[in-house]
Design a protein around this motif. Structure first.
Motif, PDB file in Angstrom:
ATOM      1  N   ASN A 196      44.088  53.429  44.034  1.00  0.00           N
ATOM      2  CA  ASN A 196      43.365  52.823  43.228  1.00  0.00           C
ATOM      3  C   ASN A 196      43.819  51.484  42.548  1.00  0.00           C
ATOM      4  O   ASN A 196      43.457  50.786  41.596  1.00  0.00           O
ATOM      5  CB  ASN A 196      42.883  53.450  41.866  1.00  0.00           C
ATOM      6  CG  ASN A 196      41.883  54.801  42.037  1.00  0.00           C
ATOM      7  OD1 ASN A 196      41.346  54.615  43.073  1.00  0.00           O
ATOM      8  ND2 ASN A 196      42.139  55.802  41.568  1.00  0.00           N
ATOM      9  N   SER A 197      44.730  50.781  43.680  1.00  0.00           N
ATOM     10  CA  SER A 197      45.345  49.520  43.201  1.00  0.00           C
ATOM     11  C   SER A 197      44.112  48.163  43.189  1.00  0.00           C
ATOM     12  O   SER A 197      43.289  48.197  44.277  1.00  0.00           O
ATOM     13  CB  SER A 197      46.318  49.251  44.314  1.00  0.00           C
ATOM     14  OG  SER A 197      46.922  47.782  44.196  1.00  0.00           O
ATOM     15  N   PRO A 198      44.258  47.400  42.313  1.00  0.00           N
ATOM     16  CA  PRO A 198      43.135  46.220  42.225  1.00  0.00           C
ATOM     17  C   PRO A 198      43.945  45.197  42.920  1.00  0.00           C
ATOM     18  O   PRO A 198      43.147  44.300  42.853  1.00  0.00           O
ATOM     19  CB  PRO A 198      43.030  45.983  40.770  1.00  0.00           C
ATOM     20  CG  PRO A 198      44.327  46.311  40.248  1.00  0.00           C
ATOM     21  CD  PRO A 198      44.766  47.676  41.021  1.00  0.00           C
ATOM     22  N   ARG A 211      40.320  41.380  38.351  1.00  0.00           N
ATOM     23  CA  ARG A 211      40.415  42.899  38.751  1.00  0.00           C
ATOM     24  C   ARG A 211      41.181  43.592  37.641  1.00  0.00           C
ATOM     25  O   ARG A 211      40.685  44.675  37.098  1.00  0.00           O
ATOM     26  CB  ARG A 211      41.034  42.955  40.190  1.00  0.00           C
ATOM     27  CG  ARG A 211      39.967  42.559  41.196  1.00  0.00           C
ATOM     28  CD  ARG A 211      40.560  43.003  42.791  1.00  0.00           C
ATOM     29  NE  ARG A 211      39.843  42.560  43.785  1.00  0.00           N
ATOM     30  CZ  ARG A 211      40.329  42.965  44.982  1.00  0.00           C
ATOM     31  NH1 ARG A 211      41.144  43.715  45.268  1.00  0.00           N
ATOM     32  NH2 ARG A 211      39.582  42.687  45.960  1.00  0.00           N
ATOM     33  N   LYS A 227      39.176  43.948  34.465  1.00  0.00           N
ATOM     34  CA  LYS A 227      38.104  44.972  34.368  1.00  0.00           C
ATOM     35  C   LYS A 227      38.764  46.321  34.543  1.00  0.00           C
ATOM     36  O   LYS A 227      38.235  47.377  33.987  1.00  0.00           O
ATOM     37  CB  LYS A 227      37.241  44.656  35.953  1.00  0.00           C
ATOM     38  CG  LYS A 227      36.142  45.610  36.181  1.00  0.00           C
ATOM     39  CD  LYS A 227      35.468  45.470  37.418  1.00  0.00           C
ATOM     40  CE  LYS A 227      34.242  46.177  37.589  1.00  0.00           C
ATOM     41  NZ  LYS A 227      33.606  46.098  38.724  1.00  0.00           N
ATOM     42  N   ALA A 228      39.955  46.522  35.350  1.00  0.00           N
ATOM     43  CA  ALA A 228      40.454  47.910  35.390  1.00  0.00           C
ATOM     44  C   ALA A 228      41.017  48.437  34.007  1.00  0.00           C
ATOM     45  O   ALA A 228      40.671  49.541  33.537  1.00  0.00           O
ATOM     46  CB  ALA A 228      41.765  47.934  36.287  1.00  0.00           C
TER      47      ALA A 228
END
Length: 207
Positions: free
Chosen positions: A76-78, A128, A131-132
């Motif tokens: 789940n890396s942005p 990103r 957001k994460a």
């Protein structure tokens, strides 16, 4: 193990000359750079919570750039990615971009294009990461709810009325109202609209 610094351009390429060339180009433009000779070494050092962008070769001994992309997706890396390769083709480019790559450049690539892409990638990386982090914060807040409160919240989000929620859960309307008040207090919101935002944002992080 190499320690990675945040807000860094990561280069993963088995060709030392390419790594050195990219490092020189990017550092000359004020970027902080860390280079790795293999995807495996990069993955050992990379923390998904760290903000940065990745420039990766597609074809490397061991784990390929495409396999590295899959590994980052699994974490789940942005991290935004741009692939560079001397063996690129249109189907491969389409495949990587559909999976989240920012761009795809064939060697020899245009240095001006690369600088432009990296600048855009850094902006995207920050967005990103922001957001994460917001999703994590929402999930942390939602984790304070009891199982019953979570059940009530799910139904509020689904647009169910208190009477319907009471029927769904076989509890009284007053109990539903009490749970609703507790949920609002725990999530520190005063309107249903704000409640919905937190609930939906937290749900996105679990997808």
């Amino acid at each position: 193990m190499t320690t990675i610094v945040s807000d860094t351009v990561f280069i993963v390429d088995d060709d030392e000359a390419v790594r050195d060339s990219l490092r020189w180009l990017l550092e000359a433009n004020g970027y902080q750079v860390q280079a790795f000779e293999s995807a495996e070494i990069f993955l050992d050092a990379y923390d998904p919570d760290q903000v940065g962008v990745l420039i990766a070769d597609v074809r490397m001994p061991g784990m390929s750039g495409l396999e590295l992309q899959e590994a980052l997706i699994a974490r789940n890396s942005p991290l935004p990615i741009v692939f560079i390769t001397g063996h690129g083709d249109v189907p491969m480019a389409v495949s990587t971009i559909k999976k989240g790559a920012v761009d795809f450049l064939e060697k020899p690539f245009n240095e001006s294009d690369l600088r432009t892409i990296v600048a855009r990638m850094l902006e995207q990386a920050t967005e990103r990461a922001s957001k994460a982090q917001a999703q994590k914060n929402h999930q942390a807040v939602l984790s304070r709810l009891t199982t019953r409160e979570q059940q009530v919240l799910e139904r509020i989000v689904a647009g169910r009325l208190n009477k319907q929620i009471a029927g769904d859960l076989n509890i009284s309307i007053k109990t539903v109202e009490a749970h609703r008040a507790n949920i609002m207090e725990k999530l520190q919101v005063t309107t249903v609209a704000d409640l919905m935002k937190i609930a939906l944002a937290g749900a996105e992080g679990n997808v």
